[in-house]
Design an enzyme around this catalytic site. Structure first.
Site, PDB file in Angstrom:
ATOM      1  N   ARG A   1      23.197 -20.186  54.334  1.00 11.28           N
ATOM      2  CA  ARG A   1      23.310 -18.887  53.588  1.00 11.28           C
ATOM      3  C   ARG A   1      22.142 -18.833  52.190  1.00 11.28           C
ATOM      4  O   ARG A   1      21.761 -17.652  52.382  1.00 11.28           O
ATOM      5  CB  ARG A   1      24.908 -18.852  52.849  1.00 11.28           C
ATOM      6  CG  ARG A   1      25.215 -17.561  52.136  1.00 11.28           C
ATOM      7  CD  ARG A   1      26.423 -17.234  51.445  1.00 11.28           C
ATOM      8  NE  ARG A   1      27.406 -17.285  52.695  1.00 11.28           N
ATOM      9  CZ  ARG A   1      28.722 -17.177  52.334  1.00 11.28           C
ATOM     10  NH1 ARG A   1      29.166 -17.134  51.250  1.00 11.28           N
ATOM     11  NH2 ARG A   1      29.655 -17.214  53.548  1.00 11.28           N
TER      12      ARG A   1
ATOM     13  N   THR B   1      13.361  13.897  28.142  1.00 11.75           N
ATOM     14  CA  THR B   1      13.306  14.306  29.702  1.00 11.75           C
ATOM     15  C   THR B   1      14.464  13.201  30.432  1.00 11.75           C
ATOM     16  O   THR B   1      14.772  12.115  29.743  1.00 11.75           O
ATOM     17  CB  THR B   1      12.068  14.208  30.174  1.00 11.75           C
ATOM     18  OG1 THR B   1      11.868  14.685  31.659  1.00 11.75           O
ATOM     19  CG2 THR B   1      11.226  12.698  30.256  1.00 11.75           C
TER      20      THR B   1
ATOM     21  N   SER C   1      33.156 -25.333  62.913  1.00 14.52           N
ATOM     22  CA  SER C   1      32.873 -24.746  64.326  1.00 14.52           C
ATOM     23  C   SER C   1      34.094 -24.195  64.989  1.00 14.52           C
ATOM     24  O   SER C   1      34.944 -24.924  64.920  1.00 14.52           O
ATOM     25  CB  SER C   1      32.048 -25.583  65.018  1.00 14.52           C
ATOM     26  OG  SER C   1      32.103 -24.819  66.485  1.00 14.52           O
TER      27      SER C   1
ATOM     28  N   HIS D   1       4.700 -33.500  58.029  1.00 10.97           N
ATOM     29  CA  HIS D   1       5.159 -33.000  59.405  1.00 10.97           C
ATOM     30  C   HIS D   1       6.237 -33.383  60.173  1.00 10.97           C
ATOM     31  O   HIS D   1       6.347 -33.104  61.234  1.00 10.97           O
ATOM     32  CB  HIS D   1       3.787 -33.291  60.155  1.00 10.97           C
ATOM     33  CG  HIS D   1       2.457 -33.150  59.808  1.00 10.97           C
ATOM     34  ND1 HIS D   1       1.787 -32.117  59.531  1.00 10.97           N
ATOM     35  CD2 HIS D   1       1.745 -34.139  59.023  1.00 10.97           C
ATOM     36  CE1 HIS D   1       0.743 -32.433  58.719  1.00 10.97           C
ATOM     37  NE2 HIS D   1       0.712 -33.867  58.676  1.00 10.97           N
TER      38      HIS D   1
ATOM     39  N   ARG E   1       3.902  11.211  37.844  1.00  8.08           N
ATOM     40  CA  ARG E   1       5.336  11.017  38.267  1.00  8.08           C
ATOM     41  C   ARG E   1       5.463  11.576  39.694  1.00  8.08           C
ATOM     42  O   ARG E   1       4.952  12.677  40.070  1.00  8.08           O
ATOM     43  CB  ARG E   1       6.243  12.078  37.142  1.00  8.08           C
ATOM     44  CG  ARG E   1       7.782  12.256  37.645  1.00  8.08           C
ATOM     45  CD  ARG E   1       8.463  10.847  37.806  1.00  8.08           C
ATOM     46  NE  ARG E   1       9.797  10.764  37.853  1.00  8.08           N
ATOM     47  CZ  ARG E   1      10.686  10.004  38.560  1.00  8.08           C
ATOM     48  NH1 ARG E   1      10.124   9.029  39.204  1.00  8.08           N
ATOM     49  NH2 ARG E   1      12.003   9.940  38.369  1.00  8.08           N
TER      50      ARG E   1
ATOM     51  N   ARG F   1      23.194  19.767  40.980  1.00  7.82           N
ATOM     52  CA  ARG F   1      22.492  18.771  41.656  1.00  7.82           C
ATOM     53  C   ARG F   1      21.469  18.206  40.721  1.00  7.82           C
ATOM     54  O   ARG F   1      20.406  17.855  41.058  1.00  7.82           O
ATOM     55  CB  ARG F   1      21.533  19.477  42.612  1.00  7.82           C
ATOM     56  CG  ARG F   1      22.351  20.370  43.785  1.00  7.82           C
ATOM     57  CD  ARG F   1      23.387  19.543  44.405  1.00  7.82           C
ATOM     58  NE  ARG F   1      24.253  20.243  45.561  1.00  7.82           N
ATOM     59  CZ  ARG F   1      25.080  19.872  46.284  1.00  7.82           C
ATOM     60  NH1 ARG F   1      25.411  18.443  46.173  1.00  7.82           N
ATOM     61  NH2 ARG F   1      25.971  20.605  47.073  1.00  7.82           N
ATOM     62  N   HIS F   2      22.019  17.706  39.554  1.00 12.09           N
ATOM     63  CA  HIS F   2      21.195  16.889  38.680  1.00 12.09           C
ATOM     64  C   HIS F   2      22.011  15.943  38.036  1.00 12.09           C
ATOM     65  O   HIS F   2      22.708  16.443  37.102  1.00 12.09           O
ATOM     66  CB  HIS F   2      20.321  17.791  37.755  1.00 12.09           C
ATOM     67  CG  HIS F   2      19.157  17.139  37.083  1.00 12.09           C
ATOM     68  ND1 HIS F   2      19.370  16.242  36.002  1.00 12.09           N
ATOM     69  CD2 HIS F   2      17.908  17.489  37.062  1.00 12.09           C
ATOM     70  CE1 HIS F   2      18.100  15.713  35.492  1.00 12.09           C
ATOM     71  NE2 HIS F   2      17.120  16.471  36.078  1.00 12.09           N
ATOM     72  N   ASP F   3      21.874  14.550  38.039  1.00 16.92           N
ATOM     73  CA  ASP F   3      22.613  13.636  37.632  1.00 16.92           C
ATOM     74  C   ASP F   3      22.508  13.475  36.287  1.00 16.92           C
ATOM     75  O   ASP F   3      23.674  13.701  35.434  1.00 16.92           O
ATOM     76  CB  ASP F   3      22.510  12.122  38.270  1.00 16.92           C
ATOM     77  CG  ASP F   3      20.910  11.869  37.983  1.00 16.92           C
ATOM     78  OD1 ASP F   3      19.934  12.661  37.561  1.00 16.92           O
ATOM     79  OD2 ASP F   3      20.844  10.695  38.296  1.00 16.92           O
TER      80      ASP F   3
ATOM     81  N   ARG G   1      16.941   2.394  43.918  1.00 15.84           N
ATOM     82  CA  ARG G   1      18.369   2.210  43.579  1.00 15.84           C
ATOM     83  C   ARG G   1      18.875   1.216  44.555  1.00 15.84           C
ATOM     84  O   ARG G   1      20.036   0.604  44.233  1.00 15.84           O
ATOM     85  CB  ARG G   1      19.035   3.579  44.065  1.00 15.84           C
ATOM     86  CG  ARG G   1      18.838   4.882  43.058  1.00 15.84           C
ATOM     87  CD  ARG G   1      19.573   5.994  43.481  1.00 15.84           C
ATOM     88  NE  ARG G   1      19.247   7.129  42.691  1.00 15.84           N
ATOM     89  CZ  ARG G   1      19.870   7.558  41.759  1.00 15.84           C
ATOM     90  NH1 ARG G   1      21.318   7.083  41.544  1.00 15.84           N
ATOM     91  NH2 ARG G   1      19.857   8.843  40.861  1.00 15.84           N
TER      92      ARG G   1
ATOM     93  N   SER H   1      12.717   6.921  43.602  1.00 14.98           N
ATOM     94  CA  SER H   1      13.945   6.906  42.886  1.00 14.98           C
ATOM     95  C   SER H   1      15.040   6.277  43.824  1.00 14.98           C
ATOM     96  O   SER H   1      15.726   5.081  43.746  1.00 14.98           O
ATOM     97  CB  SER H   1      14.561   8.156  42.719  1.00 14.98           C
ATOM     98  OG  SER H   1      15.911   8.321  42.560  1.00 14.98           O
TER      99      SER H   1
END
Length: 499
Positions: free
Chosen positions: A318, A126, A304, A174, A344, A100-102, A353, A349
Site C-alpha cells: 500500500r 479580491t 490470501s 543488483h 491570472r 455562481r461565485h463561491d 482542488r 483552480s
C-alpha cells in the site's frame, strides 16, 4: 490561529454516510482525521472569515476613514469575530446557485450573520485574498502535520538501526548477494532518505509567505483609492495582515495570485517523501520474500482468500501504491505553474482542488503506514544467518587469497584458482542443488596451505561487515539524534492501519 482551530481539534459532528455516491479512498481508508480536517470546508471557510477580520482590523488600525469618520468600527469587528466558526453553509450554497461565485456567496452569508459589518466585509479585496491566502495557510498546516509524522518515522528507524546495528546480513547489489552489511546499516539508508526529505520540508515550510492583499492584478490599486494615495500607509497593509495570520511576511510582488511555483515546491516535498517510503517498502517486500524481515501481521489477519498460509506484505504494498500516485501527482502543480497566463488565469483552480489536498492526504496515509510498519518490523536472525552462511565462502575468498599470499603463494595464480573453484561450487549449488562446498574445494587444493577447519574458523560474519556498526553509531550520534532532540516536542506519534 486560535487554539480551537489547531489541526489537532476533534470534531464531534457526525457527517451523514451515503453509499450511493463516490467517496475518495483517501478519506475513507488512508488519511488521518487530522489531515482531513486541515483540508475540510470548516477549516477553509473559517480561515476565510479570519482573513476578512484581519483585513478589517488592519484597515481600521491604519485609520481608514470617510469625511473624518472611521469606516470600520470595533463593534463591526466584534460582530465578525462572534461568527467565525458557525458557518451558515445553507445560505452560502443557496446564494452560490444564484450568483455562481463561491467567494461572494460566502461574503453574503457572513453578512447575513453580521448585519452591522456586512458593508465592510471583503473591503478592497479580491477573491484570491481569501482563496490564495487560505491555500497557503492550509498547506502550512499540512506540512506541519507531515513533519511531525516524518520525524517519528525517523525516530522509529533510528531505534531499529540501533537495535540491529551489529546483526550481519547479506547485502545485495543488483539483488545479487554482495559483501555483507548489517541489518541496522541497511536501515540507515532508509533513514537518510527521510532525513533529506525533512531538510526539504523544513526549507519549504520556513519560506512560506502569504499572498497578502494586492488586488485584482497585484497592484493594490483598490487600496490606493481607499487610502487616498497614501503610499506609506499602503506599504503597511501586507505586513500587518501577515502578522495577524501568524506569518513573517507576504510575497513582495504578485499578480492576482501567489506564484503557483509555491505549489510545485510543496508537491515536490510530498513526492520526495513518497519516493523514500516507496524505496523502503520495496526493500522490506523483498526481504519478506526471503523470510528475513517481515512487516507486522495481526493475529486474525488474512493474507490470501485462497492460500491460507500466506503472509502478504500488504502495508508495504500500500505504501508503494500510494507513493506512486503522489510522485505522478507532483506533475500537476508543475504544469499548472508553467501555464499560468500573465497576472491570472483560472485553469489552475479545478486542478489545485484535486492535486494539492489529495497529495497531502496520500502522504499522510503513507507516513502512518511507515510508522506502523517500522514500529512492528520483525527480524529473523536465524534465516538471515542461514542465507549469509550459504554465500559467505564466496565473500571470504579475497581474505582467503590474501592469507595464502602471506604464506608464500602467488597472488595471480591464487586468484585464478579461486575463480575456477568458485565457478565449480556455483555449479554445484545451481545445477545440482547441493550445498555450497567452496571451502572443501579450497581445502583440497594444494595451492592453498590451509585446512578445512582453519577455513571454517574464519567464517565469522562479523569479520566481513566492514565498519557497518561504527557507521550506524556515527550516523545516529552526529546526524539523527541532534535532529530528534531539536524536534523532541513532535515525538510520540503512533499510527494504526485503518483497513
Amino acid at each position: 490561529m486560535e487554539k480551537e482551530h489547531s489541526m489537532e481539534r476533534e470534531h464531534s459532528i457526525e457527517k451523514e454516510h451515503s453509499t450511493d455516491k463516490y467517496v475518495s479512498p483517501l478519506s475513507e481508508r488512508y488519511a488521518s482525521r487530522q489531515m482531513q480536517y486541515i483540508f475540510s470546508p470548516d477549516m477553509k471557510f473559517s480561515t476565510w472569515r479570519r482573513l476578512w477580520i484581519a483585513l478589517a482590523e488592519t484597515e481600521k488600525e491604519l485609520g481608514l476613514s470617510q469625511d473624518g469618520r472611521p469606516v470600520i468600527t470595533d463593534e463591526q469587528i466584534e460582530e465578525m469575530k462572534a461568527h467565525v466558526d458557525d458557518i451558515n453553509y445553507d445560505v452560502a450554497k443557496a446564494r452560490e446557485r444564484e450568483v455562481r461565485h463561491d467567494v461572494m456567496s460566502h461574503v453574503y452569508a457572513y453578512g447575513q450573520q453580521c448585519p452591522k459589518a456586512a458593508g465592510i466585509i471583503h473591503l478592497g479585496a479580491t477573491s484570491c485574498y481569501v482563496g490564495d491566502n487560505t491555500d497557503i495557510i492550509v498547506m502550512r498546516e499540512g506540512l506541519r502535520l507531515l513533519k511531525k509524522k516524518l520525524v517519528n518515522v525517523i525516530k522509529e528507524l533510528a531505534d531499529f538501526a540501533e537495535e540491529h546495528k551489529a546483526q550481519p546480513t547479506l547485502a545485495f547489489t543488483h539483488f545479487q548477494p554482495a559483501q555483507p552489511t548489517t541489518v541496522g546499516k541497511r536501515a540507515t539508508l532508509w533513514m537518510q532518505e527521510f532525513y533529506l526529505d525533512l531538510e526539504d520540508l523544513d526549507y519549504v515550510l520556513g519560506n512560506m509567505k502569504l499572498l497578502g492583499s494586492k488586488g485584482t492584478t497585484g497592484t493594490q490599486a483598490s487600496f490606493l483609492e481607499l487610502f487616498d494615495g497614501d503610499q506609506e500607509t499602503i506599504d503597511k497593509i501586507d505586513p500587518m495582515i501577515a502578522q495577524k495570520m501568524g506569518f513573517a511576511e507576504c510575497f513582495p510582488v504578485s499578480g492576482q495570485t501567489y506564484s503557483r511555483k509555491v505549489d510545485t515546491r510543496v508537491a515536490n516535498v510530498l513526492a520526495g517523501i513518497a519516493a523514500s517510503a516507496h524505496k523502503m517498502s520495496n526493500d522490506i517486500r523483498l526481504l519478506q520474500h526471503l523470510k528475513e524481515v517481515e512487516e507486522p501481521f495481526e493475529k486474525s489477519q488474512i493474507g490470501s482468500s485462497a492460500m491460507a498460509y500466506k503472509r502478504n506484505p500488504m502495508r508495504c504494498e500500500r505504501i508503494a501504491s500510494l507513493s506512486r500516485y503522489v510522485m505522478i501527482d507532483a506533475l500537476n502543480p508543475a504544469i499548472t505553474s508553467a501555464t499560468q497566463w500573465f497576472e491570472r488565469t483560472l485553469d489552475d483552480s479545478a486542478n489545485k482542488r484535486l492535486s494539492i489536498p489529495e497529495g497531502f492526504l496520500a502522504v499522510d496515509g503513507i507516513l502512518d503506514l511507515c510508522l506502523n510498519v517500522v514500529d512492528g518490523l520483525v527480524v529473523y536472525p536465524k534465516v538471515i544467518e542461514k542465507h549469509l552462511m550459504s554465500e559467505l565462502p564466496f565473500m571470504a575468498t579475497e581474505n582467503i587469497m590474501m592469507d595464502a599470499v602471506k604464506l608464500g603463494g602467488n597472488r595471480q595464480e591464487l586468484h585464478e584458482r579461486i575463480r575456477e573453484l568458485s565457478m565449480e561450487a556455483g555449479r554445484n549449488v545451481k545445477a545440482e542443488g547441493k550445498e555450497n562446498n567452496l571451502l572443501e574445494l579450497i581445502a583440497a587444493d594444494p595451492a592453498f596451505p590451509m585446512g578445512l577447519e582453519e577455513l571454517q574458523a574464519s567464517m565469522d560474519p562479523a569479520r566481513y561487515v566492514g565498519r557497518s556498526k561504527e557507521q550506524v553509531e556515527a550516523f545516529l550520534r552526529e546526524v539523527i539524534r541532534p535532529v530528534l532532540e531539536e524536534n523532541k516536542e513532535l515525538l510520540g506519534v503512533k499510527a494504526e492501519v485503518t483497513v
